[in-house]
Design a protein around this motif. Structure first.
Motif, PDB file in Angstrom:
ATOM      1  N   HIS A 141       0.848  -1.201   0.000  1.00  0.00           N
ATOM      2  CA  HIS A 141       0.000   0.000   0.000  1.00  0.00           C
ATOM      3  C   HIS A 141       0.879   1.244   0.000  1.00  0.00           C
ATOM      4  O   HIS A 141       1.170   1.814   1.052  1.00  0.00           O
ATOM      5  CB  HIS A 141      -0.932  -0.011   1.219  1.00  0.00           C
ATOM      6  CG  HIS A 141      -1.783  -1.232   1.310  1.00  0.00           C
ATOM      7  ND1 HIS A 141      -2.953  -1.364   0.594  1.00  0.00           N
ATOM      8  CD2 HIS A 141      -1.617  -2.394   1.993  1.00  0.00           C
ATOM      9  CE1 HIS A 141      -3.485  -2.551   0.862  1.00  0.00           C
ATOM     10  NE2 HIS A 141      -2.693  -3.198   1.699  1.00  0.00           N
ATOM     11  N   PRO A 142       1.294   1.693  -1.175  1.00  0.00           N
ATOM     12  CA  PRO A 142       2.241   2.808  -1.266  1.00  0.00           C
ATOM     13  C   PRO A 142       1.760   4.120  -0.641  1.00  0.00           C
ATOM     14  O   PRO A 142       2.562   4.998  -0.364  1.00  0.00           O
ATOM     15  CB  PRO A 142       2.457   2.988  -2.770  1.00  0.00           C
ATOM     16  CG  PRO A 142       1.837   1.816  -3.431  1.00  0.00           C
ATOM     17  CD  PRO A 142       0.939   1.139  -2.459  1.00  0.00           C
ATOM     18  N   LYS A 143       0.455   4.246  -0.407  1.00  0.00           N
ATOM     19  CA  LYS A 143      -0.046   5.472   0.221  1.00  0.00           C
ATOM     20  C   LYS A 143       0.331   5.535   1.703  1.00  0.00           C
ATOM     21  O   LYS A 143       0.313   6.606   2.302  1.00  0.00           O
ATOM     22  CB  LYS A 143      -1.555   5.586   0.068  1.00  0.00           C
ATOM     23  CG  LYS A 143      -1.977   5.902  -1.352  1.00  0.00           C
ATOM     24  CD  LYS A 143      -3.454   6.138  -1.438  1.00  0.00           C
ATOM     25  CE  LYS A 143      -3.839   6.490  -2.869  1.00  0.00           C
ATOM     26  NZ  LYS A 143      -5.261   6.782  -3.000  1.00  0.00           N
ATOM     27  N   LYS A 145       2.632   6.013   4.528  1.00  0.00           N
ATOM     28  CA  LYS A 145       3.934   6.672   4.687  1.00  0.00           C
ATOM     29  C   LYS A 145       4.442   6.609   6.124  1.00  0.00           C
ATOM     30  O   LYS A 145       5.590   6.918   6.394  1.00  0.00           O
ATOM     31  CB  LYS A 145       3.842   8.154   4.274  1.00  0.00           C
ATOM     32  CG  LYS A 145       3.376   8.375   2.856  1.00  0.00           C
ATOM     33  CD  LYS A 145       4.373   7.834   1.871  1.00  0.00           C
ATOM     34  CE  LYS A 145       3.907   8.097   0.453  1.00  0.00           C
ATOM     35  NZ  LYS A 145       4.532   7.260  -0.514  1.00  0.00           N
TER      36      LYS A 145
END
Length: 161
Positions: A141-143, A145
């Motif tokens: 899930h690259p969102k 952070k």
């Protein structure tokens, strides 16, 4: 896995200096529960001199005994190098009192790994972290952070497969 993570520990001048038991406990617990996350370690020492008091939080304005703080920094360096013999360790000394955010920003700039684990010396790890699951979720899930570790359990978030 540990080659992808750098742990940053921030520390500052304390009234207990030159005693370094607080940061020692932090490092020992990281090593005890998750030794893979301290293969790359950056310790940031906040500066002792206050040049811009208006930019600092009230908690960061305590006077510092610079002689004791210098001994403290040496004690931390000696302990860390002896205790973590196989780790890649970097020590950063801030030139003036700058607070947590500025020191962490400087350490992040020095990181060469994909992931960063930020620790305040007085918030010690009390149990093993499943870093494999955390890194898998972040990669999937690259969102995402930021992952915050909580003191209290949270069954909703812990149930993530």
């Amino acid at each position: 896995m540990g080659d992808n993570i750098t742990t940053i520990i921030s520390t500052c001048c304390r009234k207990s200096a030159p005693c370094c038991n607080i940061i020692k406990t932090c490092i020992q617990n990281l090593n005890k529960f998750n030794p893979e996350i301290i293969k790359n370690l950056i310790i940031v020492f906040d500066g002792s001199e206050i040049k811009k008091p208006d930019k600092l939080d009230i908690k960061c304005k305590d006077c510092c005994n610079e002689a004791n703080y210098n001994i403290y920094k040496e004690n931390v360096k000696i302990f860390t190098r002896k205790f973590l013999k196989s780790s890649n360790i970097l020590f950063i000394e801030m030139p003036e009192r700058s607070g947590l955010s500025t020191g962490v920003k400087r350490a992040v700039e020095a990181c060469k790994t994909k992931f960063i684990h930020i620790v305040q010396e007085d918030l010690v790890l009390l149990k093993k972290i499943n870093t494999e699951i955390i890194l898998r979720v972040i990669n999937e899930h690259p969102k995402i952070k930021l992952v915050r570790l909580a003191y209290n359990s949270n069954k909703f978030n812990q149930a993530y497969p």
